[in-house]
Motif scaffolding. Structure first.
Motif, short mmCIF file in Angstrom:
data_model
loop_
_atom_site.label_atom_id
_atom_site.label_comp_id
_atom_site.label_asym_id
_atom_site.label_seq_id
_atom_site.Cartn_x
_atom_site.Cartn_y
_atom_site.Cartn_z
N PHE A 187 3.39 11.79 -61.61
CA PHE A 187 2.65 10.66 -61.05
C PHE A 187 1.84 11.06 -59.82
O PHE A 187 0.73 10.58 -59.62
N GLY A 188 2.36 11.91 -58.96
CA GLY A 188 1.60 12.43 -57.83
C GLY A 188 1.48 11.46 -56.67
O GLY A 188 1.76 10.27 -56.77
N LYS A 189 1.06 11.99 -55.50
CA LYS A 189 0.90 11.18 -54.29
C LYS A 189 -0.26 10.20 -54.41
O LYS A 189 -0.25 9.13 -53.80
N LEU A 190 -1.31 10.59 -55.16
CA LEU A 190 -2.43 9.70 -55.43
C LEU A 190 -2.45 9.46 -56.93
O LEU A 190 -3.07 10.22 -57.70
N PRO A 191 -1.76 8.42 -57.40
CA PRO A 191 -1.58 8.24 -58.84
C PRO A 191 -2.88 8.19 -59.64
O PRO A 191 -2.92 8.69 -60.77
N HIS A 192 -3.95 7.60 -59.09
CA HIS A 192 -5.18 7.51 -59.87
C HIS A 192 -5.76 8.89 -60.16
O HIS A 192 -6.36 9.11 -61.22
N PRO A 240 3.82 -6.86 -63.44
CA PRO A 240 5.20 -6.38 -63.29
C PRO A 240 5.82 -6.92 -62.01
O PRO A 240 5.14 -7.04 -60.98
N ALA A 241 7.09 -7.27 -62.07
CA ALA A 241 7.80 -7.81 -60.90
C ALA A 241 8.30 -6.65 -60.05
O ALA A 241 9.46 -6.25 -60.15
N LEU A 242 7.43 -6.11 -59.21
CA LEU A 242 7.79 -4.97 -58.38
C LEU A 242 8.65 -5.42 -57.19
O LEU A 242 8.44 -6.49 -56.63
N TYR A 243 9.59 -4.58 -56.82
CA TYR A 243 10.65 -4.96 -55.88
C TYR A 243 10.08 -5.43 -54.54
O TYR A 243 10.41 -6.52 -54.07
N GLU A 275 4.68 2.53 -51.98
CA GLU A 275 5.63 3.62 -51.88
C GLU A 275 6.58 3.62 -53.08
O GLU A 275 6.87 2.58 -53.66
N PHE A 276 7.07 4.81 -53.42
CA PHE A 276 8.01 4.91 -54.53
C PHE A 276 9.26 4.11 -54.24
O PHE A 276 9.87 4.23 -53.17
N ASN A 277 9.64 3.27 -55.20
CA ASN A 277 10.84 2.45 -55.05
C ASN A 277 11.65 2.58 -56.33
O ASN A 277 11.19 2.21 -57.42
N LEU A 278 12.86 3.11 -56.22
CA LEU A 278 13.69 3.40 -57.38
C LEU A 278 13.88 2.17 -58.26
O LEU A 278 13.91 2.26 -59.50
N ALA A 279 13.97 1.00 -57.64
CA ALA A 279 14.23 -0.23 -58.38
C ALA A 279 13.08 -0.60 -59.31
O ALA A 279 13.28 -1.36 -60.27
#
Length: 494
Positions: free
Chosen positions: A46-51, A98-101, A212-216
């Motif tokens: 996925f990388g730091k800059l996903p696009h 999507p229901a992001l945390y 930011e990356f969120n495990l949930a």
């Protein structure tokens, strides 16, 4: 170490459930994609800059690409043709979120228009934005505010000369002041000395929490980790700060007498609408949050990327400056009545949107039902996250000649626009989920850039060449320039 044992046990159980589910269902053909690893899927790619990471992967796997981020299936759309098919033929099926945390917590249980699930509430909230807050008449009523705040920015820059000025900070403050005054009226709302964190800091933290990356977000049931790693604490502090600003200014408006007459600020309108509908206080605040994030960040990021490209392309800058100074000759400033005549400036801004779309992956969608796309070739399951990679579409060599070159002239004899009907240029998205705030942002961008070019000659600080200008992007919902743009402004007599 104690934490790792239950964590690994939980992930292993999830993995076994996924394997069993895969054996019992018989999905249709999925688009191609990179090989995934057990449990994490393609998260490592996925990388730091996903696009940028997804754009690189799509060059190998195609402009319809399927992958897994943890246990979340993801479709990535990277071409105008594929986006056109989806937006025109399957927009309803692709209209979920999507229901992001973090968004769930910060956005008042997903009550922001940008994050709300598709349904009755979302339709009503979007109707309020489109038909009450962002009409041509309403946006026009903020004309004086735009002129005054652009004028204040120009005065600040004049006072800084001959030293370099942090244009990124000046432009953000100008954009934020316009949004604050439009939303809160004379109160100005939030961010002054003694009020704790400024609106800029609060909104910056809101965006960081959202991206930011969120495990949930990738492993169901893992929200408890955020109680350990400090994310829940940050979310609570951010929500508290937002509440502090919103509660104060909403309270001030409720204490005033009289109803909105059509000329009030955004809170006046929302309070009137609340009396006529079932809009709760939290939903009102969520719509305000949408206005702040979209209104401030989109405008300021676009202005800074435009000025960055102009300082790197002096011939383009000179041509744009010449037209602006001819049209507004004899005036102290460019005013909004001049903007329709600035045809080349509009091409410059289009080109800036193309190379630097404010939301390069747009805001992710989610399928609300299974769907067959690309002429029935691929079957996309329900609850699939969908990224439209606007950054990839806008530099597609099959569509754009010399796509990496900043060349506003490409739009000279072109009807391509950025309002969601031309899928090779989608800075504001398209379809049901297209950004409804476009009419608010564009006048701010055009008026600010026009006056920056009209009032000043610009140069880089001593020892820095155009080739040295840092073009790195910062992580965020809206893609800002990572390092501030610092330039020297030389006043001119117009």
């Amino acid at each position: 170490m104690i934490l790792m044992i239950p964590l690994l046990t939980f992930i292993t159980l999830l993995f076994l459930v996924q394997v069993l589910n895969k054996r019992t269902r018989k999905p249709g053909k999925l688009p191609p994609g990179p090989r995934k690893l057990p449990i994490i899927g393609n998260l490592h790619q996925f990388g730091k800059l996903p696009h940028r990471s997804l754009q690189k992967l799509s060059q190998t796997h195609g402009d319809l690409m399927f992958l897994h981020l943890g246990f979340s299936p993801v479709l990535v759309v990277s071409s105008a043709d594929k986006a056109r098919d989806i937006f025109r033929n399957h927009d309803l099926a692709f209209s979920g979120r999507p229901a992001l945390y973090a968004f769930d917590k910060v956005c008042y249980n997903l009550s922001c228009v940008s994050t709300a699930p598709y349904g009755a509430y979302w339709r009503e909230a979007r109707r309020i934005l489109v038909l009450e807050l962002m009409t041509a008449k309403r946006v026009g009523s903020f004309r004086r505010i735009r002129a005054e705040e652009v004028g204040r920015m120009i005065d600040f820059i004049s006072g800084a000369a001959p030293d370099p000025v942090d244009l990124s900070a000046a432009v953000f403050d100008m954009s934020n002041s316009i949004v604050r005054r439009a939303a809160f009226g004379a109160a100005g709302g939030g961010g002054g000395a003694g009020e704790g964190r400024s609106i800029k800091e609060i909104l910056g933290e809101t965006q960081r929490l959202g991206v930011e990356f969120n495990l949930a977000d990738y492993f169901p049931g893992m929200g408890w980790v955020n109680r350990v790693n400090g994310v829940d604490r940050r979310i609570a502090e951010n929500r508290r700060d937002l509440e502090g600003v919103f509660e104060r200014v909403i309270g001030e408006h409720r204490d005033r007498t009289g109803a909105d007459s059509g000329e009030g600020d955004i809170i006046d309108v929302l309070l009137r609408v609340q009396k006529e509908s079932q809009l709760t206080d939290d939903q009102l605040k969520a719509i305000l949050l949408d206005v702040f994030v979209a209104g401030t960040d989109t405008s300021s990021a676009t202005i800074i990327w435009t000025m960055t490209e102009l300082i790197r392309n002096p011939t383009v800058k000179q041509k744009a400056q010449q037209q602006v100074r001819e049209i507004a000759k004899g005036k102290p400033m460019v005013d909004e009545s001049d903007l329709p005549k600035l045809s080349y400036l509009k091409q410059v801004i289009k080109e800036s949107f193309r190379l630097h779309p404010p939301a390069p992956l747009l805001v992710p969608r989610e399928t609300i039902e299974p769907c067959a796309i690309d002429g029935g070739k691929y079957h996309i399951p329900a609850k699939t996250r969908v990224f439209f990679n606007a950054a990839a579409m806008s530099v597609d060599s099959a569509v754009w000649k010399n796509p990496r070159e900043f060349s506003p002239e490409r739009f000279e004899d072109s009807d391509v626009d950025f309002r969601g009907q031309h899928f090779e240029l989608l800075p504001f998205g398209a379809g049901r989920r297209g950004c409804p705030g476009i009419n608010f942002s564009i006048p701010v961008v055009e008026l600010a850039v026009a006056n920056l070019l009209f009032r000043f000659n610009w140069k880089l600080p001593e020892g820095i060449s155009a080739e040295d200008v840092d073009m790195d992007e910062a992580l965020g919902i809206v893609m800002h320039k990572k390092t501030p743009l610092c330039l020297i402004a030389c006043s001119v007599n117009n």
